[in-house]
Motif scaffolding. Structure first.
Motif, PDB file in Angstrom:
ATOM      1  N   MET A 121     -98.622  62.618 -20.820  1.00  9.52           N
ATOM      2  CA  MET A 121     -98.527  62.641 -22.280  1.00  9.52           C
ATOM      3  C   MET A 121     -99.836  62.161 -22.910  1.00  9.52           C
ATOM      4  SD  MET A 121     -94.638  61.272 -23.034  1.00  9.52           S
ATOM      5  CE  MET A 121     -94.730  59.782 -22.038  1.00  9.52           C
ATOM      6  N   ASN A 122    -100.896  62.070 -22.090  1.00  8.79           N
ATOM      7  CA  ASN A 122    -102.214  61.611 -22.546  1.00  8.79           C
ATOM      8  C   ASN A 122    -102.168  60.195 -23.116  1.00  8.79           C
ATOM      9  OD1 ASN A 122    -103.645  64.004 -21.850  1.00  8.79           O
ATOM     10  ND2 ASN A 122    -102.701  64.970 -23.636  1.00  8.79           N
ATOM     11  N   LYS A 123    -101.433  59.327 -22.426  1.00 11.73           N
ATOM     12  CA  LYS A 123    -101.329  57.926 -22.812  1.00 11.73           C
ATOM     13  C   LYS A 123    -101.835  57.066 -21.652  1.00 11.73           C
ATOM     14  CE  LYS A 123     -97.153  58.939 -25.515  1.00 11.73           C
ATOM     15  NZ  LYS A 123     -97.761  59.066 -26.799  1.00 11.73           N
ATOM     16  N   THR A 124    -102.245  55.842 -21.966  1.00 15.42           N
ATOM     17  CA  THR A 124    -102.664  54.907 -20.925  1.00 15.42           C
ATOM     18  C   THR A 124    -101.548  53.913 -20.641  1.00 15.42           C
ATOM     19  OG1 THR A 124    -103.665  53.353 -22.478  1.00 15.42           O
ATOM     20  CG2 THR A 124    -105.108  55.074 -21.579  1.00 15.42           C
ATOM     21  N   VAL A 125    -101.621  53.302 -19.455  1.00 14.16           N
ATOM     22  CA  VAL A 125    -100.604  52.348 -19.014  1.00 14.16           C
ATOM     23  C   VAL A 125    -101.261  51.006 -18.728  1.00 14.16           C
ATOM     24  CG1 VAL A 125     -98.909  51.801 -17.228  1.00 14.16           C
ATOM     25  CG2 VAL A 125     -99.211  54.161 -17.975  1.00 14.16           C
ATOM     26  N   THR A 126    -100.717  49.952 -19.348  1.00  7.90           N
ATOM     27  CA  THR A 126    -101.098  48.585 -19.017  1.00  7.90           C
ATOM     28  C   THR A 126     -99.914  47.959 -18.300  1.00  7.90           C
ATOM     29  OG1 THR A 126    -102.507  48.372 -20.968  1.00  7.90           O
ATOM     30  CG2 THR A 126    -101.754  46.328 -19.939  1.00  7.90           C
ATOM     31  N   MET A 127    -100.151  47.448 -17.103  1.00  2.00           N
ATOM     32  CA  MET A 127     -99.095  46.749 -16.360  1.00  2.00           C
ATOM     33  C   MET A 127     -99.305  45.254 -16.575  1.00  2.00           C
ATOM     34  SD  MET A 127     -98.696  48.979 -12.850  1.00  2.00           S
ATOM     35  CE  MET A 127     -97.059  48.344 -12.421  1.00  2.00           C
ATOM     36  N   THR A 128     -98.283  44.576 -17.106  1.00  2.00           N
ATOM     37  CA  THR A 128     -98.374  43.144 -17.354  1.00  2.00           C
ATOM     38  C   THR A 128     -97.675  42.377 -16.238  1.00  2.00           C
ATOM     39  OG1 THR A 128     -96.332  43.060 -18.642  1.00  2.00           O
ATOM     40  CG2 THR A 128     -98.361  43.545 -19.845  1.00  2.00           C
ATOM     41  N   GLY A 129     -97.936  41.083 -16.185  1.00  2.00           N
ATOM     42  CA  GLY A 129     -97.275  40.215 -15.212  1.00  2.00           C
ATOM     43  C   GLY A 129     -97.887  40.251 -13.829  1.00  2.00           C
ATOM     44  N   ILE A 130     -99.128  40.725 -13.713  1.00  2.00           N
ATOM     45  CA  ILE A 130     -99.810  40.775 -12.413  1.00  2.00           C
ATOM     46  C   ILE A 130    -100.089  39.344 -11.965  1.00  2.00           C
ATOM     47  CG2 ILE A 130    -101.878  41.557 -11.173  1.00  2.00           C
ATOM     48  CD1 ILE A 130     -99.993  43.846 -12.019  1.00  2.00           C
ATOM     49  N   LYS A 131     -99.535  38.972 -10.785  1.00  2.00           N
ATOM     50  CA  LYS A 131     -99.622  37.590 -10.312  1.00  2.00           C
ATOM     51  C   LYS A 131    -100.568  37.387  -9.135  1.00  2.00           C
ATOM     52  CE  LYS A 131     -94.871  36.532 -11.680  1.00  2.00           C
ATOM     53  NZ  LYS A 131     -93.549  36.116 -11.207  1.00  2.00           N
ATOM     54  N   THR A 132    -100.825  38.429  -8.350  1.00  2.00           N
ATOM     55  CA  THR A 132    -101.624  38.264  -7.131  1.00  2.00           C
ATOM     56  C   THR A 132    -102.652  39.379  -7.005  1.00  2.00           C
ATOM     57  OG1 THR A 132    -100.180  39.624  -5.745  1.00  2.00           O
ATOM     58  CG2 THR A 132     -99.607  37.262  -5.946  1.00  2.00           C
ATOM     59  N   ASP A 133    -103.608  39.155  -6.127  1.00  4.40           N
ATOM     60  CA  ASP A 133    -104.610  40.169  -5.829  1.00  4.40           C
ATOM     61  C   ASP A 133    -103.947  41.418  -5.256  1.00  4.40           C
ATOM     62  OD1 ASP A 133    -107.352  41.098  -5.558  1.00  4.40           O
ATOM     63  OD2 ASP A 133    -107.101  40.782  -3.391  1.00  4.40           O
ATOM     64  N   ASP A 134    -102.950  41.237  -4.380  1.00  4.17           N
ATOM     65  CA  ASP A 134    -102.247  42.383  -3.795  1.00  4.17           C
ATOM     66  C   ASP A 134    -101.553  43.214  -4.874  1.00  4.17           C
ATOM     67  OD1 ASP A 134    -103.056  41.803  -1.213  1.00  4.17           O
ATOM     68  OD2 ASP A 134    -101.193  40.745  -0.690  1.00  4.17           O
ATOM     69  N   GLN A 135    -100.944  42.544  -5.860  1.00  4.22           N
ATOM     70  CA  GLN A 135    -100.305  43.270  -6.955  1.00  4.22           C
ATOM     71  C   GLN A 135    -101.346  44.023  -7.782  1.00  4.22           C
ATOM     72  OE1 GLN A 135     -97.998  40.382  -9.155  1.00  4.22           O
ATOM     73  NE2 GLN A 135     -96.160  40.821  -7.948  1.00  4.22           N
ATOM     74  N   ALA A 136    -102.485  43.388  -8.025  1.00  3.27           N
ATOM     75  CA  ALA A 136    -103.546  44.045  -8.791  1.00  3.27           C
ATOM     76  C   ALA A 136    -104.016  45.305  -8.069  1.00  3.27           C
ATOM     77  CB  ALA A 136    -104.712  43.081  -9.031  1.00  3.27           C
ATOM     78  N   LYS A 137    -104.216  45.201  -6.763  1.00  4.60           N
ATOM     79  CA  LYS A 137    -104.650  46.366  -5.979  1.00  4.60           C
ATOM     80  C   LYS A 137    -103.594  47.460  -5.997  1.00  4.60           C
ATOM     81  CE  LYS A 137    -107.647  43.754  -2.914  1.00  4.60           C
ATOM     82  NZ  LYS A 137    -107.769  43.110  -1.612  1.00  4.60           N
ATOM     83  N   ALA A 138    -102.328  47.095  -5.810  1.00  8.09           N
ATOM     84  CA  ALA A 138    -101.243  48.086  -5.809  1.00  8.09           C
ATOM     85  C   ALA A 138    -101.131  48.761  -7.174  1.00  8.09           C
ATOM     86  CB  ALA A 138     -99.920  47.422  -5.423  1.00  8.09           C
ATOM     87  N   ALA A 139    -101.243  47.991  -8.246  1.00  2.00           N
ATOM     88  CA  ALA A 139    -101.152  48.557  -9.596  1.00  2.00           C
ATOM     89  C   ALA A 139    -102.280  49.556  -9.840  1.00  2.00           C
ATOM     90  CB  ALA A 139    -101.182  47.445 -10.637  1.00  2.00           C
ATOM     91  N   ARG A 140    -103.480  49.220  -9.380  1.00  3.03           N
ATOM     92  CA  ARG A 140    -104.603  50.160  -9.521  1.00  3.03           C
ATOM     93  C   ARG A 140    -104.346  51.423  -8.705  1.00  3.03           C
ATOM     94  NH1 ARG A 140    -107.870  45.598  -8.225  1.00  3.03           N
ATOM     95  NH2 ARG A 140    -108.350  44.471 -10.102  1.00  3.03           N
ATOM     96  N   GLU A 141    -103.823  51.244  -7.493  1.00  5.49           N
ATOM     97  CA  GLU A 141    -103.576  52.389  -6.603  1.00  5.49           C
ATOM     98  C   GLU A 141    -102.544  53.357  -7.164  1.00  5.49           C
ATOM     99  OE1 GLU A 141    -102.624  50.874  -2.704  1.00  5.49           O
ATOM    100  OE2 GLU A 141    -104.634  50.020  -2.453  1.00  5.49           O
ATOM    101  N   ILE A 142    -101.555  52.860  -7.895  1.00  8.83           N
ATOM    102  CA  ILE A 142    -100.542  53.774  -8.442  1.00  8.83           C
ATOM    103  C   ILE A 142    -100.941  54.320  -9.811  1.00  8.83           C
ATOM    104  CG2 ILE A 142     -98.668  52.790  -7.083  1.00  8.83           C
ATOM    105  CD1 ILE A 142     -97.636  51.446  -9.638  1.00  8.83           C
ATOM    106  N   GLY A 143    -102.116  53.930 -10.292  1.00  8.36           N
ATOM    107  CA  GLY A 143    -102.653  54.569 -11.487  1.00  8.36           C
ATOM    108  C   GLY A 143    -102.671  53.773 -12.765  1.00  8.36           C
ATOM    109  N   ALA A 144    -102.335  52.481 -12.725  1.00  5.69           N
ATOM    110  CA  ALA A 144    -102.396  51.682 -13.960  1.00  5.69           C
ATOM    111  C   ALA A 144    -103.820  51.701 -14.506  1.00  5.69           C
ATOM    112  CB  ALA A 144    -101.950  50.250 -13.700  1.00  5.69           C
ATOM    113  N   ASP A 145    -103.933  51.871 -15.811  1.00  4.04           N
ATOM    114  CA  ASP A 145    -105.247  51.907 -16.447  1.00  4.04           C
ATOM    115  C   ASP A 145    -105.777  50.505 -16.732  1.00  4.04           C
ATOM    116  OD1 ASP A 145    -105.440  54.889 -16.927  1.00  4.04           O
ATOM    117  OD2 ASP A 145    -103.550  54.427 -17.938  1.00  4.04           O
TER     118      ASP A 145
END
Length: 172
Positions: A121-145
């Protein structure tokens, strides 16, 4: 000190007041903040309840340069029709949804689907509540902007934030 972005959540009663955008602009001018650098967050529940005239006002504000975001996306209050036809380009995923997505392989697959649909839909996604480096990496890998949460830094006052950015040079 120049701040790249300031974020605030709009209350339903505030959006209902005529001329609220002018009042916000005046506050920004007095504070020497470019209103186009301020992100106005609207909870998905509030957004779902806005009248057509309120939606038109928000659309006009966005065309004028205001940055609008639907906050708490995924908490079950969004109306799909409003999301697909809205001009708002930023979706902020609630931390509980982020934790659910990042909590299992099934969640990761579900998260990829949600993010792909939002990107479609040409929108960006912000994922909140990132607690660890592993979560940050996983969020980036699934496409979080964009990411935010305690892993990246706790909420702080503007002066403290500017000081933190100058001293630590934190850029993720």
């Amino acid at each position: 000190t120049t701040l790249e972005e300031i974020s605030t959540r709009l209350a339903p009663a505030f959006i209902s007041n005529t001329g609220f955008e002018g009042r916000l602009k005046n506050i920004c001018e007095r504070s020497e903040v470019d209103y186009r650098k301020m992100m106005l967050r609207i909870s998905d529940g509030t957004y779902a309840k806005l009248s057509e005239s309120q939606l038109d006002r928000l659309k006009a504000m966005q065309e004028e340069g205001w940055m609008l975001a639907i906050d708490d996306f995924g908490m079950g209050q969004s109306f799909l029709s409003r999301l697909t036809d809205s001009g708002i380009k930023i979706m902020i995923m609630h931390k509980t949804v982020t934790q659910s997505i990042l909590g299992s392989e099934d969640g990761i697959q579900f998260g990829k689907g949600i993010i792909n649909a939002i990107h479609g839909m040409n929108k960006t996604v912000t994922m909140t509540g990132i607690k660890t480096d592993d979560q940050a990496k996983a969020a980036r890998e699934i496409g979080a902007d964009f990411l935010c949460g305690p892993f990246l830094g706790e909420p702080m006052l503007v002066d403290k934030f500017c000081e933190f950015m100058r001293a630590e040079e934190h850029y993720v």
